[in-house]
Each structure stands twice: as structure tokens, then as C-alpha cells.
Design a protein around this motif. Structure first.
Motif, PDB file in Angstrom:
ATOM      1  N   SER A  64       0.538  -1.294  -0.058  1.00 36.75           N
ATOM      2  CA  SER A  64       0.213  -0.142  -0.093  1.00 36.75           C
ATOM      3  C   SER A  64       0.945   1.186  -0.114  1.00 36.75           C
ATOM      4  CB  SER A  64      -1.233   0.117   1.444  1.00 36.75           C
ATOM      5  OG  SER A  64      -0.306  -0.006   2.200  1.00 36.75           O
ATOM      6  N   ARG A  65       1.999   0.972   0.349  1.00 43.50           N
ATOM      7  CA  ARG A  65       2.873   2.779   0.510  1.00 43.50           C
ATOM      8  C   ARG A  65       3.850   2.299  -0.736  1.00 43.50           C
ATOM      9  NH1 ARG A  65       1.015   1.864   5.066  1.00 43.50           N
ATOM     10  NH2 ARG A  65       1.373   3.938   6.921  1.00 43.50           N
ATOM     11  N   ARG A  66       4.258   1.508  -1.368  1.00 45.84           N
ATOM     12  CA  ARG A  66       4.752   1.653  -2.707  1.00 45.84           C
ATOM     13  C   ARG A  66       4.104   1.822  -4.023  1.00 45.84           C
ATOM     14  NH1 ARG A  66       9.699  -0.069  -3.120  1.00 45.84           N
ATOM     15  NH2 ARG A  66      10.659  -0.632  -0.917  1.00 45.84           N
ATOM     16  N   TYR A  67       2.300   1.651  -3.747  1.00 44.03           N
ATOM     17  CA  TYR A  67       1.987   2.296  -4.952  1.00 44.03           C
ATOM     18  C   TYR A  67       2.059   2.879  -5.447  1.00 44.03           C
ATOM     19  CZ  TYR A  67      -2.202   2.784  -7.692  1.00 44.03           C
ATOM     20  OH  TYR A  67      -3.687   3.112  -8.618  1.00 44.03           O
ATOM     21  N   ARG A  68       2.139   3.307  -6.751  1.00 41.77           N
ATOM     22  CA  ARG A  68       2.106   4.862  -7.673  1.00 41.77           C
ATOM     23  C   ARG A  68       2.019   4.914  -8.814  1.00 41.77           C
ATOM     24  NH1 ARG A  68       4.713   4.641  -2.966  1.00 41.77           N
ATOM     25  NH2 ARG A  68       6.912   5.828  -2.442  1.00 41.77           N
ATOM     26  N   GLY A  69       0.050   4.578  -8.428  1.00 40.36           N
ATOM     27  CA  GLY A  69      -0.575   4.616  -9.663  1.00 40.36           C
ATOM     28  C   GLY A  69      -0.568   4.082 -10.695  1.00 40.36           C
ATOM     29  N   GLN A  70       0.364   3.084 -10.748  1.00 37.36           N
ATOM     30  CA  GLN A  70       1.263   2.164 -12.101  1.00 37.36           C
ATOM     31  C   GLN A  70      -0.591   1.237 -12.243  1.00 37.36           C
ATOM     32  OE1 GLN A  70       2.234   1.913  -8.890  1.00 37.36           O
ATOM     33  NE2 GLN A  70       3.343  -0.740  -8.459  1.00 37.36           N
ATOM     34  N   LEU A 165      -3.929  -9.898  -6.327  1.00 37.63           N
ATOM     35  CA  LEU A 165      -5.334  -9.379  -7.127  1.00 37.63           C
ATOM     36  C   LEU A 165      -6.471  -8.816  -6.570  1.00 37.63           C
ATOM     37  CD1 LEU A 165      -4.735 -12.922  -9.152  1.00 37.63           C
ATOM     38  CD2 LEU A 165      -4.130 -10.596 -10.341  1.00 37.63           C
ATOM     39  N   LEU A 166      -6.524  -9.405  -5.087  1.00 39.22           N
ATOM     40  CA  LEU A 166      -7.653  -9.095  -5.012  1.00 39.22           C
ATOM     41  C   LEU A 166      -7.377  -7.657  -3.455  1.00 39.22           C
ATOM     42  CD1 LEU A 166      -8.722 -12.383  -2.945  1.00 39.22           C
ATOM     43  CD2 LEU A 166      -9.788 -11.155  -5.079  1.00 39.22           C
ATOM     44  N   PHE A 167      -5.951  -7.226  -3.626  1.00 39.25           N
ATOM     45  CA  PHE A 167      -5.701  -6.340  -2.945  1.00 39.25           C
ATOM     46  C   PHE A 167      -5.329  -4.635  -3.651  1.00 39.25           C
ATOM     47  CE2 PHE A 167      -3.556  -3.051   0.083  1.00 39.25           C
ATOM     48  CZ  PHE A 167      -3.404  -3.852   1.350  1.00 39.25           C
ATOM     49  N   GLY A 173      -8.605   3.069  -4.484  1.00 39.76           N
ATOM     50  CA  GLY A 173      -9.720   4.662  -4.419  1.00 39.76           C
ATOM     51  C   GLY A 173     -10.502   3.798  -2.675  1.00 39.76           C
ATOM     52  N   PRO A 174     -11.065   5.151  -2.701  1.00 43.69           N
ATOM     53  CA  PRO A 174     -12.606   4.660  -1.185  1.00 43.69           C
ATOM     54  C   PRO A 174     -13.490   3.480  -1.895  1.00 43.69           C
ATOM     55  CG  PRO A 174     -12.075   6.980  -2.255  1.00 43.69           C
ATOM     56  CD  PRO A 174     -11.568   5.994  -3.040  1.00 43.69           C
ATOM     57  N   ARG A 175     -13.750   3.451  -3.267  1.00 40.25           N
ATOM     58  CA  ARG A 175     -15.158   1.943  -3.606  1.00 40.25           C
ATOM     59  C   ARG A 175     -13.834   0.857  -3.352  1.00 40.25           C
ATOM     60  NH1 ARG A 175     -18.703   4.408  -8.188  1.00 40.25           N
ATOM     61  NH2 ARG A 175     -19.794   5.323  -7.315  1.00 40.25           N
ATOM     62  N   GLY A 176     -12.677   0.835  -3.983  1.00 45.81           N
ATOM     63  CA  GLY A 176     -11.923  -0.742  -3.959  1.00 45.81           C
ATOM     64  C   GLY A 176     -11.151  -0.467  -2.954  1.00 45.81           C
ATOM     65  N   LYS A 177     -11.107   0.427  -1.557  1.00 47.82           N
ATOM     66  CA  LYS A 177     -11.945  -0.359  -0.691  1.00 47.82           C
ATOM     67  C   LYS A 177     -11.799  -1.339   0.187  1.00 47.82           C
ATOM     68  CE  LYS A 177      -7.745   3.023   1.489  1.00 47.82           C
ATOM     69  NZ  LYS A 177      -6.664   3.345  -0.018  1.00 47.82           N
ATOM     70  N   ARG A 178     -12.949  -0.840   0.339  1.00 48.69           N
ATOM     71  CA  ARG A 178     -14.695  -1.033   0.869  1.00 48.69           C
ATOM     72  C   ARG A 178     -14.424  -2.615  -0.429  1.00 48.69           C
ATOM     73  NH1 ARG A 178     -17.087   4.273   0.758  1.00 48.69           N
ATOM     74  NH2 ARG A 178     -17.392   3.952  -1.578  1.00 48.69           N
ATOM     75  N   PHE A 179     -14.343  -2.791  -1.427  1.00 49.73           N
ATOM     76  CA  PHE A 179     -14.122  -4.115  -1.733  1.00 49.73           C
ATOM     77  C   PHE A 179     -13.307  -5.297  -1.742  1.00 49.73           C
ATOM     78  CE2 PHE A 179     -13.023  -6.715  -5.563  1.00 49.73           C
ATOM     79  CZ  PHE A 179     -14.219  -7.371  -6.184  1.00 49.73           C
ATOM     80  N   SER A 180     -12.171  -4.224  -1.458  1.00 52.15           N
ATOM     81  CA  SER A 180     -11.402  -5.699  -0.999  1.00 52.15           C
ATOM     82  C   SER A 180     -11.554  -5.955   0.190  1.00 52.15           C
ATOM     83  CB  SER A 180      -9.904  -4.281  -1.292  1.00 52.15           C
ATOM     84  OG  SER A 180      -8.934  -5.571  -0.803  1.00 52.15           O
ATOM     85  N   ALA A 181     -11.998  -5.044   1.644  1.00 50.34           N
ATOM     86  CA  ALA A 181     -12.379  -5.764   2.536  1.00 50.34           C
ATOM     87  C   ALA A 181     -13.392  -6.578   2.625  1.00 50.34           C
ATOM     88  CB  ALA A 181     -12.442  -4.605   3.843  1.00 50.34           C
TER      89      ALA A 181
END
Length: 393
Positions: A64-70, A165-167, A173-181
Motif C-alpha cells: 500500500s505504501r509502494r503503490y505509485r499509480g501503476q 489481485l484481491l488487494f 480508491g475508496p470504493r476499491g477499499k470497501r470492495f477489497s475489505a
């Protein structure tokens, strides 16, 4: 176990969570002590369950800290490049050395049993699948197999197939956070249900299979997802310190107490729950942790956490080879085997793990090249093992 035992982040980084190395130290010491004196620490093997929770938290925290928009493709590719770099060098060296020692010291009659097949499976991350078809983990047969411990690495490697894939939705984004959790939460519930069913129906699968262990790794992921969303302090620091203290005491007690057959599985739940609460509270508290938690961050304790991956890799094959040679019935022979395991672990950490992780070529090369390189190295190591196997026949 991988980042079963990997470092949380570079130790010079502000992202480094020192307390996790303290928890790793507790986990690895419990596993090693259990393998030496199982009657004195009846649930020491639960250190592996603790590692699974730590791994779930660490990989979530790190990526989560290494993600740079790829893109999703590059996100997954970078994840695998880093996992290969962290896990494979030390693992492959340990497997090849253990195989050589096995062919030299283990009687031919035993080589024709599950040992060689377990080793073959370990090179491709499938030893847990093979072991799930055979002997009870706690049986005498597995005690003489130098590759039995690789089952946990297999579980994590198979978990890593689906993790990015699941993370990925979480980081976009916010929707993705809810979906992943939601997805991880639902899969964790299903995994617990499957595990509880298998405890009675097929204990080997309950112990070895990734779908029966998924909930433990998912607890670490969900812990990170929950705590990272809390945000500002809510005034519960005192309650969190109390909860973390109770969890730490509960974890140590879980290792030491014999729950008995009537409570089969309760010790796993207790270990995972205590570890999850402890990590969540200590991460949330930050510098507001109670003074007694400083013991997890003193350098000698953290150092054991740093070498925990190597110590896990080496302690078991060294102990098994000792059983075949000098024996491990006395305190002196056990201490000799332990000292040898520590020596090999230190060599692995300083001469293989650390240099490889810092190798400029691997840090700057394209992720796809790193993945391709390690796939080739794994194939070459597997070929070397098969060559040794043929020469021993």
C-alpha cells in the motif's frame, strides 16, 4: 513463509515497524523450542500461525505504501519481483544444501519414501499439497524428513497467487477499499468454516491446505485495512494498551498451555486472535504504546526477528540431519544442533539474504526481467536437485 519472515520495510525507513520484528522473534523462538522440547512448550508450533498473521499485515502495509499509480498488471508484476527477491535466494540454497546432506546421511530406504517427493515439491512451492496426502505432521515419519517445514512456505506462496489481485482495488480508491475489505472478510469467513469442518473430516487438509489457512493470513490483511482507516486518535489509547497487554499475555499462554483434544482448534483461534489484536493495537498506538512494549523493540530481540526467516529455513533440516547422525536425545546433542542451525542462519542472512535484497541489478532491473530471472534460477536449482538425486541412486 514469505513475507512470512521478511523485514517489514528497510530498517532505515520511516515506514519500518520495529515491534513486528519483536513479534517475529517470539514466533520463531516458539517454533524452534517446540521442535527441541515439544513436551515443555506443547503449542509452540503455533508460531507458524502467528507468522501467517504477520505476513498478511506486512504485505498489505508494504504494497500500500509502494503503490505509485501503476496499472494492475505492473502492480502484480512488481509484487512478484519483490517476493521472489526476498524469498527465493535463501530458500533455494537451503533446499540444495539440505538435499545434498540428505543424500549423504539418510539411508537409501528412507530416500525412496516421501523425503525426495517433499523436496521436489518444495522447489515449486507445493510441498504442503504433497504432505496433505500423506503422513500426520506430528508423526515420527515427518520428524525424519528435512523438508517437512517447507509446507508453510507453500501455503504462503499459493496465497500470493491471489493476494495482489484481491488487494489491488484497495490502493486505487475508496470504493476499491470497501470492495477489497469485503472480499477478504467474506473469504476469511468461508475459510474458517472450511477449516473447522476439516478438523474432524480431514485433519491433514486442515493443517496443510491453503484454503484452510487463508483465514489466518486474511486476519493480518483485515487488521491493516481496519486500523489504517481509523485515522486520527479517538481517545482509546489507554484501552488499546490494555488490550495489547492482554493479547501479548494470551499469546504466550497459548504457546505454553496444553488445550487437550477436547479443544482441538481453539489454540489456533486464540493465537490468531491475540496476534491480530496485538498488531492492530500497537500499530494504532504508535509512540503512545505503554513502556513495557519496548521489550519488543530492543535490538537483540529485533535481531532475532531479522534472522527469523533464515532461522526457520535452517533449524529444521539441521535438526533432522542431526537425528540421523549424532542423535538428538541429550541436551548436548540438541544444543549442538541448535548452534549449527544458528550458524547456518547467520551465514544465510548476512551472505545470501541481505546482499541479494540490496543487489543493485535486482533493484533497478525491470520487474518482468527479475521475475523471469528467478523462474530460470528456480528451474536450474530444481534440475540440480534432480541431478543429485540420480547420482545418489
Amino acid at each position: 513463509m514469505a513475507d512470512n519472515f521478511g523485514s517489514t520495510s528497510e530498517r532505515s525507513s520511516t515506514d519500518y515497524l520495529a515491534f513486528l520484528d519483536g513479534l517475529r522473534a517470539i514466533a520463531i523462538l516458539s517454533v524452534v523450542f517446540y521442535h527441541l522440547y515439544g513436551d515443555r512448550l506443547p503449542n509452540g508450533f503455533l508460531g507458524v500461525d502467528v507468522f501467517f498473521v504477520i505476513s498478511g499485515f506486512v504485505v498489505s502495509y508494504t504494497v500500500s505504501r509502494r503503490y505509485r499509480g501503476q496499472s494492475a498488471f505492473h502492480f502484480v508484476l512488481e509484487f512478484y519481483a519483490r517476493r521472489f527477491t526476498r524469498i527465493m535466494p535463501a530458500l533455494l540454497v537451503c533446499l540444495l544444501f539440505s538435499a545434498l546432506a540428505t543424500f549423504l546421511f539418510v539411508p537409501d530406504a528412507w530416500l525412496s519414501t516421501s523425503i525426495s517427493k517433499t523436496a521436489s515439491s518444495a522447489f515449486v512451492g507445493l510441498s504442503n499439497i504433497f504432505l496433505a496426502k500423506g503422513t500426520d505432521y506430528f508423526s515420527p515419519v515427518t520428524e525424519f524428513n528435512p523438508f517437512t517445514h517447507t509446507w508453510s512456505l507453500g501455503v504462503e506462496e499459493q496465497f500470493y497467487v491471489v493476494f495482489p489481485l484481491l488487494f489491488f482495488p484497495w490502493v486505487i480508491g475508496p470504493r476499491g477499499k470497501r470492495f477489497s475489505a469485503l472480499v477478504y472478510g467474506a473469504l476469511a469467513v468461508v475459510s474458517v468454516a472450511v477449516w473447522l469442518h476439516l478438523l474432524a473430516a480431514n485433519p491433514l487438509q486442515a493443517f496443510y491446505m491453503p484454503y484452510a489457512r487463508f483465514w489466518q493470513l486474511a486476519c493480518g490483511i483485515l487488521c491493516f485495512q481496519l486500523v489504517s482507516r481509523i485515522g486520527e486518535r479517538t481517545g482509546f489509547e489507554r484501552h488499546c494498551n490494555l488490550a495489547a497487554t492482554i493479547a501479548l499475555i494470551g499469546l504466550v499462554a497459548t504457546f505454553a498451555l496444553d488445550f487437550g483434544k477436547a479443544y482441538d482448534g481453539l489454540e489456533n483461534i486464540a493465537a490468531v486472535a491475540c496476534t491480530t489484536v496485538l498488531i492492530g493495537c500497537l500499530y494504532y498506538l504508535g509512540s503512545d504504546r505503554a513502556p513495557h512494549f519496548a521489550v519488543l523493540e530492543i535490538k537483540p530481540v529485533r535481531f532475532v526477528g531479522w534472522i527469523s526467516y533464515s532461522l526457520y529455513l535452517w533449524h529444521w533440516p539441521i535438526l533432522v540431519i542431526a537425528r540421523w547422525t549424532i542423535g538428538t536425545e541429550t541436551t548436548a546433542t540438541k544444543l549442538t544442533a541448535l548452534l549449527a542451525a544458528v550458524a547456518f542462519s547467520l551465514a544465510s542472512y548476512f551472505w545470501i539474504e541481505t546482499p541479494t535484497r540490496r543487489l543493485r541489478l535486482l533493484r533497478t532491473a525491470p520487474d518482468i526481467a527479475v521475475v523471469a530471472l528467478f523462474l530460470a534460477v528456480i528451474a536450474a536449482a530444481f534440475f540440480g536437485f534432480k541431478l543429485m538425486q540420480r547420482q545418489s541412486i
